[in-house]
Design an enzyme around this catalytic site. Structure first.
Site, mmCIF file in Angstrom:
data_model
loop_
_atom_site.group_PDB
_atom_site.id
_atom_site.type_symbol
_atom_site.label_atom_id
_atom_site.label_comp_id
_atom_site.label_asym_id
_atom_site.label_seq_id
_atom_site.Cartn_x
_atom_site.Cartn_y
_atom_site.Cartn_z
ATOM 1 N N VAL A 83 7.133 24.006 -35.814
ATOM 2 C CA VAL A 83 6.520 23.960 -34.485
ATOM 3 C C VAL A 83 6.976 22.653 -33.843
ATOM 4 O O VAL A 83 6.911 21.585 -34.465
ATOM 5 C CB VAL A 83 4.976 24.011 -34.550
ATOM 6 C CG1 VAL A 83 4.383 23.884 -33.147
ATOM 7 C CG2 VAL A 83 4.509 25.299 -35.213
ATOM 8 N N ARG A 89 -0.968 21.450 -32.850
ATOM 9 C CA ARG A 89 -2.434 21.564 -32.705
ATOM 10 C C ARG A 89 -2.839 22.484 -31.551
ATOM 11 O O ARG A 89 -3.812 22.243 -30.851
ATOM 12 C CB ARG A 89 -3.065 20.184 -32.538
ATOM 13 C CG ARG A 89 -2.880 19.314 -33.781
ATOM 14 C CD ARG A 89 -3.589 17.967 -33.659
ATOM 15 N NE ARG A 89 -3.495 17.243 -34.921
ATOM 16 C CZ ARG A 89 -2.476 16.459 -35.258
ATOM 17 N NH1 ARG A 89 -1.475 16.284 -34.412
ATOM 18 N NH2 ARG A 89 -2.450 15.848 -36.429
ATOM 19 N N ARG A 90 -2.060 23.541 -31.387
ATOM 20 C CA ARG A 90 -2.413 24.561 -30.399
ATOM 21 C C ARG A 90 -2.599 25.930 -31.062
ATOM 22 O O ARG A 90 -2.629 26.943 -30.382
ATOM 23 C CB ARG A 90 -1.341 24.623 -29.296
ATOM 24 C CG ARG A 90 -1.307 23.361 -28.444
ATOM 25 C CD ARG A 90 -0.194 23.366 -27.434
ATOM 26 N NE ARG A 90 -0.252 24.488 -26.507
ATOM 27 C CZ ARG A 90 0.604 24.660 -25.497
ATOM 28 N NH1 ARG A 90 1.564 23.770 -25.279
ATOM 29 N NH2 ARG A 90 0.509 25.706 -24.709
ATOM 30 N N GLY A 91 -2.674 25.955 -32.395
ATOM 31 C CA GLY A 91 -2.901 27.196 -33.111
ATOM 32 C C GLY A 91 -1.656 28.024 -33.341
ATOM 33 O O GLY A 91 -1.751 29.172 -33.793
ATOM 34 N N LEU A 93 0.978 27.523 -35.512
ATOM 35 C CA LEU A 93 1.266 27.755 -36.930
ATOM 36 C C LEU A 93 0.331 28.815 -37.498
ATOM 37 O O LEU A 93 0.779 29.736 -38.202
ATOM 38 C CB LEU A 93 1.127 26.451 -37.711
ATOM 39 C CG LEU A 93 1.304 26.559 -39.232
ATOM 40 C CD1 LEU A 93 2.698 27.064 -39.574
ATOM 41 C CD2 LEU A 93 1.033 25.216 -39.910
ATOM 42 N N TYR A 122 -0.390 24.157 -46.576
ATOM 43 C CA TYR A 122 -0.536 25.586 -46.809
ATOM 44 C C TYR A 122 -1.753 25.991 -47.621
ATOM 45 O O TYR A 122 -2.100 27.166 -47.664
ATOM 46 C CB TYR A 122 0.751 26.128 -47.425
ATOM 47 C CG TYR A 122 1.900 26.066 -46.447
ATOM 48 C CD1 TYR A 122 2.014 27.008 -45.433
ATOM 49 C CD2 TYR A 122 2.827 25.035 -46.483
ATOM 50 C CE1 TYR A 122 3.038 26.949 -44.507
ATOM 51 C CE2 TYR A 122 3.857 24.954 -45.555
ATOM 52 C CZ TYR A 122 3.952 25.914 -44.563
ATOM 53 O OH TYR A 122 4.953 25.839 -43.635
ATOM 54 N N PHE A 410 14.264 28.714 -50.494
ATOM 55 C CA PHE A 410 14.465 29.647 -49.380
ATOM 56 C C PHE A 410 13.638 29.219 -48.189
ATOM 57 O O PHE A 410 12.806 28.318 -48.294
ATOM 58 C CB PHE A 410 14.126 31.082 -49.793
ATOM 59 C CG PHE A 410 12.729 31.264 -50.342
ATOM 60 C CD1 PHE A 410 11.668 31.546 -49.491
ATOM 61 C CD2 PHE A 410 12.475 31.152 -51.699
ATOM 62 C CE1 PHE A 410 10.383 31.716 -49.994
ATOM 63 C CE2 PHE A 410 11.199 31.318 -52.208
ATOM 64 C CZ PHE A 410 10.137 31.602 -51.365
#
Length: 410
Positions: A83, A89-91, A93, A122, A410
């Site tokens: 991103v 921080r805008r959703g 991801l 994650y 990968f």
């Protein structure tokens, strides 16, 4: 969120790659960008668009993952996630990962897997750190084997690129199916390996592929390495970087290690993506000389279809466990599950029985391949033992020999 997430087409690849390069701080050559495009699955791509500009990237590789008990499952290998700094921080991801989950489930893949650029990201999406690796260095002058340990009597051969293209994919597949945690490699991976572009060498030589044949035509081992020429004060001091060293038998493994340790003009051998419990250490007359330079993580696992995933692997001993699992993003995984498994098969189904262990889905993903013991995770505060003796039973069931390892990025 005024961001649209949709697949890209090949004509948008350059912009996609540029956005990813900005996020990762990389400046790739045209050849490198083209190489990354080969094998990219555009039907599994996703880009976040702010108007007509790409501000986030992602995709998935269709892979097969080897499980304990040497079964395998299809997995969606999350890749190319980025991103732009202007759009954090805008959703974005979260939206891309949820879209990836939908794609994985629609394809009947019970698990998503990834290699994490940052380990802090994650876990909140339910991924668990499932495989570890170690890097080692040794001065080959101190690489003598213990008395009585000798390499196999087969022959070693250096492969020309054309022969490597024919021999190595089949050999790797034999190895991969016997190593929990390994994933399949796509044809584009092998094409690039054989071609060995300049951008991939990082100042080292073209790689050398050497195989061990236990009998003519039967390849039971493979090593791939590069060298960097060094002449400190006029003396030979080359660095050999070993990218793969796999022996399917102890004899093949010993022969390849002996080959690497006996390379002319080499003062340092660096081995990457090795098992943390490296067996070769126990061959050395002076085992302390094999220095561990790094321990890290590679494969992160996210169980999306929990009962299918737990039923697909085999378990080291027969046993029954009732697991109480929490999963904020996938409520259908949440609840109590009765797992009955052993070396010959497994089944997992919902239950109302009293639980033996309580844990979240990320912790279960970490333990899925038999890497971290559940008792260790319990000591870290990530598993609660609700029935006496359940942790010991779980550790015996989930154990994997060999330990999980993934050498494919990968």
């Amino acid at each position: 969120m005024d961001i649209e997430i949709r697949p890209i087409v090949a004509e948008q690849w350059a912009e996609f790659a540029r956005a990813m390069g900005i996020t990762f701080g990389e400046t790739a050559s045209d050849e490198q960008i083209a190489d990354h495009q080969r094998g990219f699955e555009f039907d599994r791509s996703m880009a976040a668009f702010d108007g007509d500009r790409i501000v986030g990237t992602g995709g998935a590789d269709s892979l097969e993952l080897t499980l304990p008990g040497l079964t395998s499952i299809p997995v969606g290998g999350l890749t190319a996630i980025s991103v732009l700094p202007t759009h954090r921080r805008r959703g974005i991801l979260r939206a891309m990962i949820l879209r990836h989950f939908e794609d994985v489930e629609a394809r009947g893949e019970p698990v998503s897997a990834l290699g994490a650029s940052e380990s802090v990201i994650y876990g909140r999406f339910g991924y668990g750190m499932a495989t570890m690796f170690a890097d080692y260095e040794i001065d080959p002058r101190h690489g003598a084997f213990l008395p009585g340990i000798a390499p196999g009597a087969g022959r070693l051969r250096i492969l020309e690129p054309e022969e490597a293209a024919k021999v190595l994919p089949d050999f790797y597949e034999r190895y991969r199916r016997g190593q929990p945690g390994e994933v399949s490699r796509k044809p584009a991976w092998w094409e690039r390996h054989v071609r060995d572009p300049e951008w991939a060498r990082d100042g080292f030589s073209r790689h050398v592929d050497v195989v061990y044949e236990s009998e003519p035509g039967r390849v039971d081992g493979w090593a791939s390495y590069r060298t960097q020429e060094r002449w400190p004060d006029g003396f030979p001091g080359n660095l050999a970087k070993v990218r793969m060293l796999v022996g399917l038998t102890p004899e093949a493994d010993a022969a390849l290690w002996r080959y690497i340790l006996d390379l002319d003009l080499v003062a340092t051998v660096r081995l990457q993506d090795r098992p943390v419990d490296e067996p070769a250490r126990w061959r050395l007359a002076d085992p302390r000389r094999l220095r561990t330079t790094e321990i890290g993580d590679q494969l992160w696992v996210r169980l999306l279809d929990l009962p299918a995933a737990l039923s697909a692997r085999r378990y080291a001993t027969e046993g029954v466990l009732v697991l109480e699992v929490t999963d904020a993003l996938k409520p259908r995984n949440q609840g109590r599950w009765r797992l009955e498994g052993g070396p010959d098969g497994a089944a997992c189904e919902p239950t109302r029985a009293e639980p033996d262990l309580a844990l979240d889905v990320a912790t279960l993903g970490a333990a899925y391949l038999g890497g971290p013991r559940l008792a260790v995770l319990a000591r870290a505060g990530r598993v609660a033992e609700l029935a006496p003796g359940a942790l010991g039973r779980a550790d015996r069931m989930f154990a994997s020999d060999p330990a999980p390892l993934c050498t494919t990025h990968f």
